[in-house]
Design a protein around this motif. Structure first.
Motif, short mmCIF file in Angstrom:
data_model
loop_
_atom_site.label_atom_id
_atom_site.label_comp_id
_atom_site.label_asym_id
_atom_site.label_seq_id
_atom_site.Cartn_x
_atom_site.Cartn_y
_atom_site.Cartn_z
N GLU A 161 0.87 -1.17 0.00
CA GLU A 161 0.00 0.00 0.00
C GLU A 161 0.90 1.22 0.00
OE1 GLU A 161 -3.54 2.06 2.61
OE2 GLU A 161 -3.07 -0.05 2.91
N GLY A 162 0.75 2.07 -1.01
CA GLY A 162 1.59 3.26 -1.08
C GLY A 162 1.59 3.89 -2.45
N LEU A 163 2.66 4.63 -2.72
CA LEU A 163 2.80 5.39 -3.96
C LEU A 163 3.12 4.48 -5.13
CD1 LEU A 163 5.00 8.25 -2.49
CD2 LEU A 163 2.53 8.26 -2.83
N ALA A 164 2.60 4.85 -6.31
CA ALA A 164 2.87 4.08 -7.53
C ALA A 164 2.59 4.92 -8.76
CB ALA A 164 2.02 2.82 -7.57
N GLU A 165 3.16 4.50 -9.84
CA GLU A 165 2.84 5.06 -11.15
C GLU A 165 2.12 3.96 -11.92
OE1 GLU A 165 5.19 6.47 -15.11
OE2 GLU A 165 6.07 6.99 -13.18
N VAL A 166 0.95 4.28 -12.43
CA VAL A 166 0.14 3.29 -13.13
C VAL A 166 0.03 3.71 -14.59
CG1 VAL A 166 -2.09 2.13 -13.26
CG2 VAL A 166 -1.15 2.79 -11.03
N GLU A 167 0.42 2.80 -15.47
CA GLU A 167 0.37 3.04 -16.91
C GLU A 167 -0.75 2.19 -17.50
OE1 GLU A 167 3.17 1.58 -20.44
OE2 GLU A 167 4.19 2.80 -18.93
N GLY A 168 -1.64 2.82 -18.24
CA GLY A 168 -2.73 2.09 -18.87
C GLY A 168 -4.02 2.16 -18.09
N MET A 169 -4.23 3.26 -17.36
CA MET A 169 -5.48 3.41 -16.60
C MET A 169 -6.64 3.66 -17.57
SD MET A 169 -4.83 5.57 -13.13
CE MET A 169 -3.85 6.91 -13.77
N PRO A 170 -7.75 2.97 -17.37
CA PRO A 170 -8.91 3.23 -18.23
C PRO A 170 -9.52 4.59 -17.92
CG PRO A 170 -9.41 1.55 -16.59
CD PRO A 170 -7.97 1.89 -16.44
N ILE A 171 -10.18 5.17 -18.89
CA ILE A 171 -10.78 6.51 -18.73
C ILE A 171 -11.91 6.49 -17.70
CG2 ILE A 171 -12.09 8.28 -19.96
CD1 ILE A 171 -10.51 7.48 -22.47
N ASN A 172 -12.63 5.40 -17.59
CA ASN A 172 -13.79 5.33 -16.70
C ASN A 172 -13.45 4.87 -15.28
OD1 ASN A 172 -13.17 2.73 -17.39
ND2 ASN A 172 -15.28 2.10 -17.79
N LEU A 173 -12.22 5.04 -14.86
CA LEU A 173 -11.79 4.63 -13.53
C LEU A 173 -12.55 5.43 -12.46
CD1 LEU A 173 -9.59 2.74 -12.33
CD2 LEU A 173 -8.18 4.76 -12.09
N LYS A 174 -12.96 4.77 -11.40
CA LYS A 174 -13.79 5.41 -10.37
C LYS A 174 -12.98 5.90 -9.17
CE LYS A 174 -17.83 2.64 -11.55
NZ LYS A 174 -17.31 1.96 -12.69
N ALA A 175 -11.67 5.85 -9.21
CA ALA A 175 -10.84 6.26 -8.06
C ALA A 175 -10.95 7.76 -7.84
CB ALA A 175 -9.39 5.88 -8.31
N PRO A 176 -10.99 8.19 -6.58
CA PRO A 176 -11.11 9.63 -6.28
C PRO A 176 -9.77 10.36 -6.48
CG PRO A 176 -10.89 8.39 -4.25
CD PRO A 176 -10.98 7.38 -5.36
N PHE A 177 -9.87 11.65 -6.71
CA PHE A 177 -8.67 12.50 -6.73
C PHE A 177 -8.27 12.85 -5.30
CE2 PHE A 177 -10.07 13.27 -11.10
CZ PHE A 177 -8.86 13.11 -11.76
N ILE A 178 -6.98 12.84 -5.04
CA ILE A 178 -6.49 13.19 -3.70
C ILE A 178 -5.42 14.27 -3.79
CG2 ILE A 178 -7.08 11.05 -2.53
CD1 ILE A 178 -4.32 9.99 -3.07
#
Length: 178
Positions: A161-178
């Motif tokens: 659990e922590g920081l990461a860089e994610v490549e290939g995120m779908p446009i409809n991702l439901k994760a909140p902005f922080i």
């Protein structure tokens, strides 16, 4: 020659990471592949102005539940881990919660030697080694063959659990902005 590497990866075991290997992890990047369909449960938040090395906060878990089917799948996945402290080092999570990463960018044969199961497109998750090592409650394992390097897989007990860089995120991702 790549077929020999793939076969060698199949006959490798994971033991506790040595000091030398932990130093290599600290100076490198860990790479994890996740199906895009699972990213809603992996990405806890997306940074608007996060650290330059991270675009997301993630929660990766290898815990598949406690039902008989889930436990069987987990056992089949993790049978090659030699863990002498079975009930310790999971950072408060279940003792069978293991998450797999490649140490550095994997070669095609390394990816091909893994059994990801299922279908669908993948996203690539990159974690700085120092971020992965930041929680001292987690135990690290390294997979290698008896007389060969193996597929350079790092296994973290207790998930990550922590920081990461994610490549290939779908446009409809439901994760909140922080």
């Amino acid at each position: 020659m790549e077929i020999l590497k793939i076969l060698g990866a199949g006959f490798s075991m994971a033991g506790p990471a040595s000091k030398r290997r932990l130093d290599e992890i600290a100076s490198g990047t860990l790479v994890h592949f996740s199906r895009k369909a699972y990213l809603d449960s992996v990405i806890a938040g997306i940074y608007r102005n996060g650290p330059d090395r991270a675009k997301c906060r993630i929660r990766l878990s290898g815990d598949r539940g406690t039902g008989m089917g889930e436990m069987l799948r987990t056992t089949m996945r993790d049978y090659r881990i030699i863990d002498f402290n079975l009930f310790q080092g999971a950072a408060g999570r279940r003792f069978h919660d293991f998450v797999y990463f490649f140490l550095g960018e994997p070669a095609q044969w390394q990816v091909g030697s893994q059994n990801f199961g299922g279908s669908g497109e993948f996203a690539t998750i990159r974690v700085k080694g120092t971020d992965a090592l930041a929680d001292p409650r987690r135990r690290f394992f390294y997979r290698r063959g008896l007389f060969w390097e193996g597929d350079r897989v790092v296994i973290i007990k207790g998930g990550y659990e922590g920081l990461a860089e994610v490549e290939g995120m779908p446009i409809n991702l439901k994760a909140p902005f922080i």
